[in-house]
Design an enzyme around this catalytic site. Structure first.
Site, short mmCIF file in Angstrom:
data_model
loop_
_atom_site.label_atom_id
_atom_site.label_comp_id
_atom_site.label_asym_id
_atom_site.label_seq_id
_atom_site.Cartn_x
_atom_site.Cartn_y
_atom_site.Cartn_z
N LYS A 139 -29.41 39.68 42.42
CA LYS A 139 -30.89 39.43 42.56
C LYS A 139 -31.47 38.21 42.27
CE LYS A 139 -34.80 42.58 42.06
NZ LYS A 139 -35.18 42.74 43.39
N1 PPE Z 1 -32.86 45.83 48.46
C1 PPE Z 1 -33.69 44.60 48.22
C2 PPE Z 1 -33.32 43.47 49.12
C3 PPE Z 1 -34.37 44.77 47.07
O1 PPE Z 1 -35.28 43.56 47.08
C4 PPE Z 1 -34.52 45.86 46.28
C5 PPE Z 1 -35.56 45.66 45.19
C6 PPE Z 1 -33.87 46.90 46.46
C7 PPE Z 1 -32.89 46.96 47.72
C8 PPE Z 1 -34.04 48.24 45.73
O2 PPE Z 1 -33.62 47.97 44.53
P1 PPE Z 1 -34.05 48.82 42.87
O3 PPE Z 1 -35.46 48.21 42.80
O4 PPE Z 1 -33.02 48.69 41.88
O5 PPE Z 1 -34.01 50.21 43.47
N2 PPE Z 1 -36.89 44.88 45.55
C9 PPE Z 1 -37.56 44.57 44.38
C10 PPE Z 1 -38.65 43.38 44.79
C11 PPE Z 1 -39.65 43.80 45.56
C12 PPE Z 1 -40.62 42.61 45.44
O6 PPE Z 1 -41.57 42.54 46.26
O7 PPE Z 1 -40.67 41.67 44.66
C13 PPE Z 1 -38.35 45.73 43.71
O8 PPE Z 1 -38.47 46.75 44.42
O9 PPE Z 1 -38.81 45.71 42.48
#
Ligand code: PPE
Length: 309
Positions: free
Chosen positions: A157
């Protein structure tokens, strides 16, 4: 954004306006940052952070991908998150730890630039709106492809990779949709701009696998566990674009977006949020609010010792 009072930065709590980095910080120029998005909930027994240890573990893995040594241990980072929530008197909120290459060197070799660490938290309501959670959102497939696993690893990330999501988000927002879905280089479904994606077909829950250029979401992992608890069969396999148009149900998951029904993809109506989506959404919120058998292992109550699994 809704400001709070204090931000933890490099080992101390500083006032919100003072949590600054230099304009020539490496991470600002080249995207050499790794971060997390975590939520705390108003749970039974008080404010609790959802799967904090799993988020901090992913932060360490993301940092390791870029050879960025995190100068704090897991336990110190956990204490920092707890300190931020306590110092700000925050209940339910969004927590953003970030590890970045700071000020000191320019150019593409980052390993001599210092590493800065911060943890901020603030109130952030439903990412795609309360209505979105309740009645579902309209999504569109972006013309931008998801970064390939041999371009930028989607599993880490990192700040820089979000330029990909931002292009997709702007495109679909301007086209009048609430969220973007990105296909990977092979043309299969990867994720939303900031969410993982699930479909339901004939009672089976299907989600793209890690090798499809997805971020390995912690909400995704939670949904897979909860589905198993519910006796719902789960398949991690490639999902073709056209399957989205004829699926019984589609929903997206993420820390920010939580568990959000998708009721339309590329103007194909899927109907109102379906029973599997609702069941898993209800269980997810029960877990985050301390009302589920999974809550014990997933909630880290502020001020309490780390949960033991
Ligand atoms: N895919 C992507 C591309 C992504 O950024 C997130 C989280 C997820 C899947 C889901 O991951 P998880 O949060 O571990 O279930 N995106 C983060 C960023 C959002 C933002 O606008 O900044 C979040 O949900 O915190």
């Amino acid at each position: 954004m809704q400001e709070a009072e204090k931000i933890w930065m490099n080992g101390e709590l500083v006032d919100w306006p003072d949590a600054r980095v230099h304009v020539l910080s490496h991470g600002l120029h080249y995207g050499t940052t790794v971060f997390e998005g975590i939520r705390a909930y108003d749970a039974e027994g008080g404010t609790a952070v959802f799967r904090l240890d799993d988020h901090l573990a992913r932060l360490e893995r993301s940092a390791a991908m870029y050879h960025m040594p995190v100068p704090y241990t897991r336990e110190e980072m956990r204490a920092a998150v707890h300190a931020v929530l306590a110092a700000n008197g925050l209940g339910a909120c969004y927590i953003r730890p970030i590890v970045l290459r700071g000020y000191g060197t320019m150019g593409l070799f980052p390993l001599e630039a210092p590493v800065d660490v911060a943890v901020a938290a603030w109130q952030w309501g439903a990412y795609l709106g309360e209505d979105g959670l309740r009645t579902g959102i309209r999504a569109k497939i972006s013309s931008w492809r998801r970064i390939g696993t041999n371009t930028i690893p989607a599993t880490a990330k990192a700040g820089g990779q979000y330029l990909n999501s931002i292009l997709a988000k702007i495109e679909t927002h301007k086209a009048g949709y609430q969220e973007a879905i990105l296909l990977n280089e092979a043309g299969y479904v990867a994720d939303g701009s900031g969410e993982n994606l699930f479909i339901v077909r004939d009672g089976v829950l299907i989600t793209p696998p890690v090798q499809a250029s997805i971020l390995e979401g912690i909400t995704r992992a939670s949904i897979i566990t909860l589905a198993a608890d519910e006796g719902i069969p789960v398949l991690e396999r490639e999902v073709a674009r056209a399957e989205l148009y004829t699926a019984d149900e589609v929903f997206i998951t993420g820390t920010a977006a939580e568990v959000c029904p998708v009721i339309e993809v590329d103007d194909h109506a899927l109907g109102t949020p379906g029973p599997v989506t609702r069941r898993l959404q209800n269980r997810f919120f029960a877990a985050t609010e301390g009302r589920d058998p999974r809550s014990g292992e997933w909630l880290d109550h502020v001020g309490a010792p780390a949960p033991t699994v």
